[in-house]
Enzyme design. Structure first.
Site, PDB file in Angstrom:
ATOM      1  N   ARG A 162       0.820  -1.228   0.000  1.00 44.98           N
ATOM      2  CA  ARG A 162       0.000   0.000   0.000  1.00 44.98           C
ATOM      3  C   ARG A 162       0.849   1.271   0.000  1.00 44.98           C
ATOM      4  O   ARG A 162       0.415   2.321  -0.445  1.00 44.98           O
ATOM      5  CB  ARG A 162      -0.941  -0.006   1.202  1.00 44.98           C
ATOM      6  CG  ARG A 162      -0.210  -0.114   2.516  1.00 44.98           C
ATOM      7  CD  ARG A 162      -1.145  -0.278   3.679  1.00 44.98           C
ATOM      8  NE  ARG A 162      -0.422  -0.799   4.829  1.00 44.98           N
ATOM      9  CZ  ARG A 162      -0.876  -0.790   6.057  1.00 44.98           C
ATOM     10  NH1 ARG A 162      -2.061  -0.298   6.301  1.00 44.98           N
ATOM     11  NH2 ARG A 162      -0.164  -1.278   7.043  1.00 44.98           N
ATOM     12  N   TYR A 163       2.075   1.191   0.545  1.00 42.90           N
ATOM     13  CA  TYR A 163       2.910   2.400   0.613  1.00 42.90           C
ATOM     14  C   TYR A 163       3.826   2.511  -0.604  1.00 42.90           C
ATOM     15  O   TYR A 163       4.053   1.529  -1.316  1.00 42.90           O
ATOM     16  CB  TYR A 163       3.746   2.400   1.894  1.00 42.90           C
ATOM     17  CG  TYR A 163       2.913   2.675   3.119  1.00 42.90           C
ATOM     18  CD1 TYR A 163       2.238   3.882   3.257  1.00 42.90           C
ATOM     19  CD2 TYR A 163       2.780   1.732   4.126  1.00 42.90           C
ATOM     20  CE1 TYR A 163       1.453   4.137   4.377  1.00 42.90           C
ATOM     21  CE2 TYR A 163       1.999   1.972   5.250  1.00 42.90           C
ATOM     22  CZ  TYR A 163       1.340   3.182   5.368  1.00 42.90           C
ATOM     23  OH  TYR A 163       0.570   3.428   6.456  1.00 42.90           O
ATOM     24  N   GLY A 168       8.491  -2.184   4.355  1.00 44.88           N
ATOM     25  CA  GLY A 168       7.571  -2.335   5.489  1.00 44.88           C
ATOM     26  C   GLY A 168       7.970  -1.513   6.699  1.00 44.88           C
ATOM     27  O   GLY A 168       8.672  -0.491   6.585  1.00 44.88           O
ATOM     28  N   VAL A 169       7.517  -1.961   7.844  1.00 46.31           N
ATOM     29  CA  VAL A 169       7.783  -1.253   9.102  1.00 46.31           C
ATOM     30  C   VAL A 169       9.287  -1.182   9.343  1.00 46.31           C
ATOM     31  O   VAL A 169       9.841  -0.141   9.677  1.00 46.31           O
ATOM     32  CB  VAL A 169       7.073  -1.979  10.273  1.00 46.31           C
ATOM     33  CG1 VAL A 169       7.543  -1.430  11.614  1.00 46.31           C
ATOM     34  CG2 VAL A 169       5.563  -1.827  10.141  1.00 46.31           C
ATOM     35  N   GLY A 314       4.977   2.417  28.326  1.00 45.34           N
ATOM     36  CA  GLY A 314       5.441   1.081  27.942  1.00 45.34           C
ATOM     37  C   GLY A 314       6.956   1.006  28.002  1.00 45.34           C
ATOM     38  O   GLY A 314       7.636   1.687  27.236  1.00 45.34           O
ATOM     39  N   ILE A 318      11.066  -1.067  22.234  1.00 49.36           N
ATOM     40  CA  ILE A 318      10.844   0.074  21.333  1.00 49.36           C
ATOM     41  C   ILE A 318      10.791   1.368  22.136  1.00 49.36           C
ATOM     42  O   ILE A 318      11.417   2.372  21.791  1.00 49.36           O
ATOM     43  CB  ILE A 318       9.567  -0.138  20.495  1.00 49.36           C
ATOM     44  CG1 ILE A 318       9.778  -1.295  19.501  1.00 49.36           C
ATOM     45  CG2 ILE A 318       9.181   1.143  19.739  1.00 49.36           C
ATOM     46  CD1 ILE A 318       8.562  -1.657  18.668  1.00 49.36           C
ATOM     47  N   GLU A 337       5.186   1.740  33.285  1.00 44.36           N
ATOM     48  CA  GLU A 337       5.164   0.336  32.860  1.00 44.36           C
ATOM     49  C   GLU A 337       4.278  -0.461  33.836  1.00 44.36           C
ATOM     50  O   GLU A 337       4.411  -0.334  35.043  1.00 44.36           O
ATOM     51  CB  GLU A 337       6.611  -0.197  32.850  1.00 44.36           C
ATOM     52  CG  GLU A 337       6.761  -1.701  32.757  1.00 44.36           C
ATOM     53  CD  GLU A 337       6.136  -2.303  31.514  1.00 44.36           C
ATOM     54  OE1 GLU A 337       6.446  -1.847  30.408  1.00 44.36           O
ATOM     55  OE2 GLU A 337       5.295  -3.228  31.673  1.00 44.36           O
ATOM     56  N   ALA A 454      12.137  -8.728  12.779  1.00 42.83           N
ATOM     57  CA  ALA A 454      12.408  -8.819  11.343  1.00 42.83           C
ATOM     58  C   ALA A 454      13.152 -10.094  10.984  1.00 42.83           C
ATOM     59  O   ALA A 454      12.874 -10.722   9.955  1.00 42.83           O
ATOM     60  CB  ALA A 454      13.222  -7.597  10.914  1.00 42.83           C
ATOM     61  N   HIS A 578      41.920 -11.606  19.781  1.00 42.90           N
ATOM     62  CA  HIS A 578      42.227 -10.781  20.957  1.00 42.90           C
ATOM     63  C   HIS A 578      42.795  -9.449  20.494  1.00 42.90           C
ATOM     64  O   HIS A 578      43.607  -9.434  19.577  1.00 42.90           O
ATOM     65  CB  HIS A 578      43.236 -11.513  21.846  1.00 42.90           C
ATOM     66  CG  HIS A 578      43.710 -10.678  22.996  1.00 42.90           C
ATOM     67  ND1 HIS A 578      42.956 -10.509  24.135  1.00 42.90           N
ATOM     68  CD2 HIS A 578      44.850  -9.953  23.170  1.00 42.90           C
ATOM     69  CE1 HIS A 578      43.610  -9.721  24.972  1.00 42.90           C
ATOM     70  NE2 HIS A 578      44.757  -9.371  24.415  1.00 42.90           N
TER      71      HIS A 578
HETATM   72  P1  FAD Z   1       5.865  -5.352   8.232  1.00 44.38           P
HETATM   73  O1  FAD Z   1       7.242  -4.869   8.276  1.00 44.38           O
HETATM   74  O2  FAD Z   1       4.861  -4.787   9.177  1.00 44.38           O
HETATM   75  O3  FAD Z   1       5.365  -5.153   6.739  1.00 44.38           O
HETATM   76  C1  FAD Z   1       4.051  -5.371   6.373  1.00 44.38           C
HETATM   77  C2  FAD Z   1       3.815  -4.616   5.095  1.00 44.38           C
HETATM   78  O4  FAD Z   1       2.532  -4.981   4.608  1.00 44.38           O
HETATM   79  C3  FAD Z   1       3.793  -3.107   5.300  1.00 44.38           C
HETATM   80  O5  FAD Z   1       4.627  -2.493   4.356  1.00 44.38           O
HETATM   81  C4  FAD Z   1       2.330  -2.721   5.063  1.00 44.38           C
HETATM   82  O6  FAD Z   1       2.171  -1.451   4.491  1.00 44.38           O
HETATM   83  C5  FAD Z   1       1.887  -3.825   4.121  1.00 44.38           C
HETATM   84  N1  FAD Z   1       0.453  -4.078   4.166  1.00 44.38           N
HETATM   85  C6  FAD Z   1      -0.289  -4.445   5.248  1.00 44.38           C
HETATM   86  N2  FAD Z   1      -1.560  -4.651   4.878  1.00 44.38           N
HETATM   87  C7  FAD Z   1      -1.632  -4.441   3.556  1.00 44.38           C
HETATM   88  C8  FAD Z   1      -2.667  -4.514   2.610  1.00 44.38           C
HETATM   89  N3  FAD Z   1      -3.898  -4.867   2.954  1.00 44.38           N
HETATM   90  N4  FAD Z   1      -2.394  -4.205   1.318  1.00 44.38           N
HETATM   91  C9  FAD Z   1      -1.134  -3.836   0.942  1.00 44.38           C
HETATM   92  N5  FAD Z   1      -0.104  -3.762   1.804  1.00 44.38           N
HETATM   93  C10 FAD Z   1      -0.347  -4.069   3.093  1.00 44.38           C
HETATM   94  N6  FAD Z   1      12.692  -5.915  14.564  1.00 44.38           N
HETATM   95  C11 FAD Z   1      13.954  -6.381  14.615  1.00 44.38           C
HETATM   96  O7  FAD Z   1      14.185  -7.553  14.307  1.00 44.38           O
HETATM   97  N7  FAD Z   1      14.984  -5.567  15.010  1.00 44.38           N
HETATM   98  C12 FAD Z   1      14.797  -4.286  15.368  1.00 44.38           C
HETATM   99  O8  FAD Z   1      15.744  -3.587  15.712  1.00 44.38           O
HETATM  100  C13 FAD Z   1      13.486  -3.773  15.318  1.00 44.38           C
HETATM  101  N8  FAD Z   1      13.248  -2.480  15.643  1.00 44.38           N
HETATM  102  C14 FAD Z   1      11.977  -1.993  15.548  1.00 44.38           C
HETATM  103  C15 FAD Z   1      11.752  -0.665  15.875  1.00 44.38           C
HETATM  104  C16 FAD Z   1      10.481  -0.139  15.789  1.00 44.38           C
HETATM  105  C17 FAD Z   1      10.248   1.295  16.140  1.00 44.38           C
HETATM  106  C18 FAD Z   1       9.412  -0.965  15.362  1.00 44.38           C
HETATM  107  C19 FAD Z   1       8.015  -0.417  15.252  1.00 44.38           C
HETATM  108  C20 FAD Z   1       9.614  -2.297  15.038  1.00 44.38           C
HETATM  109  C21 FAD Z   1      10.899  -2.821  15.134  1.00 44.38           C
HETATM  110  N9  FAD Z   1      11.164  -4.154  14.823  1.00 44.38           N
HETATM  111  C22 FAD Z   1      12.433  -4.638  14.905  1.00 44.38           C
HETATM  112  C23 FAD Z   1      10.102  -5.074  14.396  1.00 44.38           C
HETATM  113  C24 FAD Z   1      10.125  -5.238  12.877  1.00 44.38           C
HETATM  114  O9  FAD Z   1       9.978  -3.985  12.270  1.00 44.38           O
HETATM  115  C25 FAD Z   1       8.988  -6.174  12.461  1.00 44.38           C
HETATM  116  O10 FAD Z   1       9.092  -7.388  13.163  1.00 44.38           O
HETATM  117  C26 FAD Z   1       9.072  -6.454  10.977  1.00 44.38           C
HETATM  118  O11 FAD Z   1       8.970  -5.276  10.226  1.00 44.38           O
HETATM  119  C27 FAD Z   1       7.942  -7.414  10.580  1.00 44.38           C
HETATM  120  O12 FAD Z   1       8.023  -7.679   9.231  1.00 44.38           O
HETATM  121  P2  FAD Z   1       6.752  -8.146   8.397  1.00 44.38           P
HETATM  122  O13 FAD Z   1       7.251  -8.378   7.015  1.00 44.38           O
HETATM  123  O14 FAD Z   1       6.054  -9.218   9.091  1.00 44.38           O
HETATM  124  O15 FAD Z   1       5.743  -6.923   8.424  1.00 44.38           O
END
Ligand code: FAD
Length: 605
Positions: A162-163, A168-169, A314, A318, A337, A454, A578
């Site tokens: 969608r973006y 992703g996130v 929290g 994060i 918390e 991730a 070392h």
């Molecule tokens: P996402 O990354 O959430 O991607 C899902 C994608 O699907 C998104 O782009 C979204 O737009 C798209 N989408 C959803 N629904 C639809 C739809 N209906 N149609 C079209 N597109 C859609 N994890 C780590 O391992 N290390 C870290 O250091 C870490 N730091 C983080 C820091 C923050 C601030 C946050 C919020 C998260 C962090 N995470 C970290 C967690 C990590 O970002 C997520 O676990 C990871 O992004 C999950 O991947 P995913 O592919 O499951 O989903």
């Protein structure tokens, strides 16, 4: 009542694996997913879950027997069916139940939601605009990894996102931007630390606009790279909001701009197989008003302001990472918390080290306390608390970060139309091959369960794509590491001491204090430690915790040691360079077998 056979699922490329433990006997009542026995290959041990519920009538294996995929383990007088099949079988054949999927593929990965009845799938009568072997819904680390792997394995693939940018996130509003800011914060703090070594810098002046630009540049480099890699693999990227029409069609509502604004245009995408990778979203507490001064992690990463006084709701990773950034930029922080400690997950001795190093950031850490009301006024955000650490009167803040967890997007994609089961909380249950209850639809990443990380999403993505392409693959990781990229970092994997204690598991613990590490002393990090946890019977390493700079980079060695079934001698006799902080992993192993010469004389083992 009929007798159901419970068989050894697909266990990868092993055809003769010994049963090392048996958990059931004739007459036992068992549920779906109850562990039946443990198998041990030369790579890993794995529990075999039951695919049936009922009373055990016959046990056909003993400890020591060697088994292969398909071997019958039990005969069970079945109770009622668990999870009915979707009404419409998408591929024409029997769709099967979640329980059937587990029978075919083995144990479900962590966090899968409870099995529920499958919804009735819809049927899309119309035509399709485009057609693919594989369609991946969502382009986060799970989605793009799945799509790229599927394309590399020969499937005609598209990603729906969608973006405007892929990633992703994690790449856009999670792992990467937070680490770009944490790196800058670390440099500021390092510069302050070298004061004691006779080097002084002027107080940093922070240009928030330039910092935001730097962070956006880091994101752009990575997301641009992904777009190039999609093109190179001939993976089509379809921009828009996707939702299922039936088990073989998704409708995509086109979006535009930097947000999710819909243009009104729609496209129907037909797929042979699909991987759901739609991720998760930040939880917003219902009683908190909408106000530009109240943000979630995405808003915090936009760096709109550096507040004087900030509340972090929290005390998880994060929240604490963002607290580190904002406090280094000049904000004073309070944290609230509900639990009795910050940073749940690692052992408390590691968190204590982090707390001592970070005490200067916080005015008030309110544990066992809840935020119960927020009033947005012109002079600030007034917050009421309840609980053990609650101040008597409302407290005023300039900014509030809500980091009270993330919820899966499972209920937002019309999964029911495809006959896909979505659990009550929005997680999609999958088997070890990442299949949902609908065999040609897979799910991966945050949407299938904890830990929402991730690296777990990417690992699951590869499994799903490989299975979809006809390869033998399953999610059989023994451990998934966790890291807080705070200052200092806290990294842990496998068993913690607290978990071993709670489970009554006998373990041996070996800790190497960084006060005895030359490199840690040279780096001003002698407060850290490296701890390894060993199974007291097998002597294999089953856990590790590291606290100190670069702990997240070092925990990978402990992960590998656990996956390979290494013991203290394997790790200790491996020559580490070392002087490095990584050397402390080897030294902790030497502590375990009593051969460490970098500490005072040890008790003989
Ligand atoms: P996402 O990354 O959430 O991607 C899902 C994608 O699907 C998104 O782009 C979204 O737009 C798209 N989408 C959803 N629904 C639809 C739809 N209906 N149609 C079209 N597109 C859609 N994890 C780590 O391992 N290390 C870290 O250091 C870490 N730091 C983080 C820091 C923050 C601030 C946050 C919020 C998260 C962090 N995470 C970290 C967690 C990590 O970002 C997520 O676990 C990871 O992004 C999950 O991947 P995913 O592919 O499951 O989903």
């Amino acid at each position: 009542m009929s007798l159901v056979e419970v068989k050894v699922p697909d266990i990868g490329d092993f055809d003769s694996v010994p049963v090392i433990e048996l958990f059931v006997k004739v007459g036992d009542s068992i549920k779906v997913d109850d562990a039946i026995c443990t198998l041990e290959s030369d790579k890993a041990t794995m529990d075999v879950p039951s695919s049936a519920a009922g009373v055990v009538k016959e046990v056909l294996v003993n400890v020591g027997d060697k088994v292969a995929e398909g071997a019958v383990l039990l005969k069970v007088e079945a109770a009622s069916a668990v999870g009915a099949a979707p009404a419409a079988s998408p591929s024409g054949g029997p769709a099967g139940t979640v329980a059937d999927q587990k029978l075919a593929a083995g144990a479900a990965p962590t966090g899968a939601a409870a099995v529920a009845a499958a919804p009735s799938a819809a049927s899309h009568g119309g035509a399709a605009d485009v057609e693919y072997d594989m369609v991946v819904l969502g382009a986060g680390p799970g989605g793009y990894s799945a799509a790229f792997r599927a394309a590399d394995l020969g499937l005609k693939t598209a990603i729906i996102e969608r973006y405007a940018s892929l990633g992703g996130v994690c790449l856009n509003v999670g792992c990467i931007p937070s680490k770009a800011l944490l790196h800058v914060a670390a440099v500021i703090e390092e510069a302050e630390h070298v004061h004691s070594a006779g080097i002084s810098f002027a107080k940093p002046s922070v240009d928030v606009d330039a910092l935001r630009k730097h962070k956006d540049g880091v994101i752009g480099k990575l997301t641009g790279g992904l777009a190039g890699m999609a093109k190179a693999r001939k993976v089509d990227v379809i921009r828009g909001y996707g939702h299922f029409l039936d088990p073989h069609h998704l409708e995509v509502e086109e979006t535009t701009g930097t947000s999710q604004d819909k243009t009104g245009a729609k496209k129907v995408v037909k797929f042979k197989q699909c991987i759901i990778a739609a991720g998760s979203a930040a939880v917003h507490l219902p009683f908190i008003p909408k106000d530009p001064r109240i943000v979630d992690s995405t808003g915090a990463l936009e760096l709109r302001q550096v507040p004087g006084k900030m509340l972090v709701i929290g005390g998880g990773i994060i929240g604490l990472e963002m607290a580190t950034v904002y406090s280094t930029l000049g904000a004073r922080i309070d944290v609230v918390e509900m639990m009795d400690g910050l940073m749940q997950g690692p052992d408390r001795d590691a968190v204590k080290v982090w707390e001592k190093q970070n005490a200067h950031r916080f005015d008030n850490v309110m544990l066992k306390t809840r935020t119960v009301a927020v009033e947005a006024k012109d002079d600030g955000l007034w917050v009421k608390f309840e609980g053990e650490g609650a101040p008597a009167e409302p407290v005023r803040y300039d900014m509030i970060l809500q980091s009270a967890g993330r919820a899966p997007n499972g209920k937002k994609i019309g999964a029911d139309k495809a006959g896909v089961i979505v659990g009550e909380r929005g997680f999609i249950p999958v088997d070890a091959q990442m299949r949902t209850n609908v065999p040609h639809i897979f799910a991966i990443g945050d949407i299938v369960g904890q830990p929402m990380l991730a690296h777990k999403a990417v690992h699951e993505a590869h499994v799903a794509a490989e299975v979809a392409a006809g390869h033998k693959a399953a999610f059989d990781a023994t451990v998934i590491p966790g890291v807080a990229y705070t200052h200092p970092e806290v990294a842990w994997v496998g068993y913690t001491e607290a978990q071993a204690k709670a489970e009554g598991k006998k373990v041996d613990t070996a800790k190497f204090p960084w006060a005895a590490s030359g490199r840690a002393i040279a780096n001003g990090a002698d407060y850290g430690f490296t701890k390894l946890i060993f199974d007291a019977e097998t002597h294999r390493v089953i856990g590790g915790t590291i606290v100190g700079p670069s702990a997240g980079d070092m925990i990978g060695e402990v992960c590998l040691a656990i996956e390979m079934g290494a013991d203290a001698v394997d790790i200790g006799k491996t020559i580490h360079p070392h002087p490095t902080l990584g050397e402390t992993v080897g030294m902790a192993a030497e502590v375990a077998h009593g051969s460490c010469t970098d500490l005072p004389p040890m008790r003989k083992k």
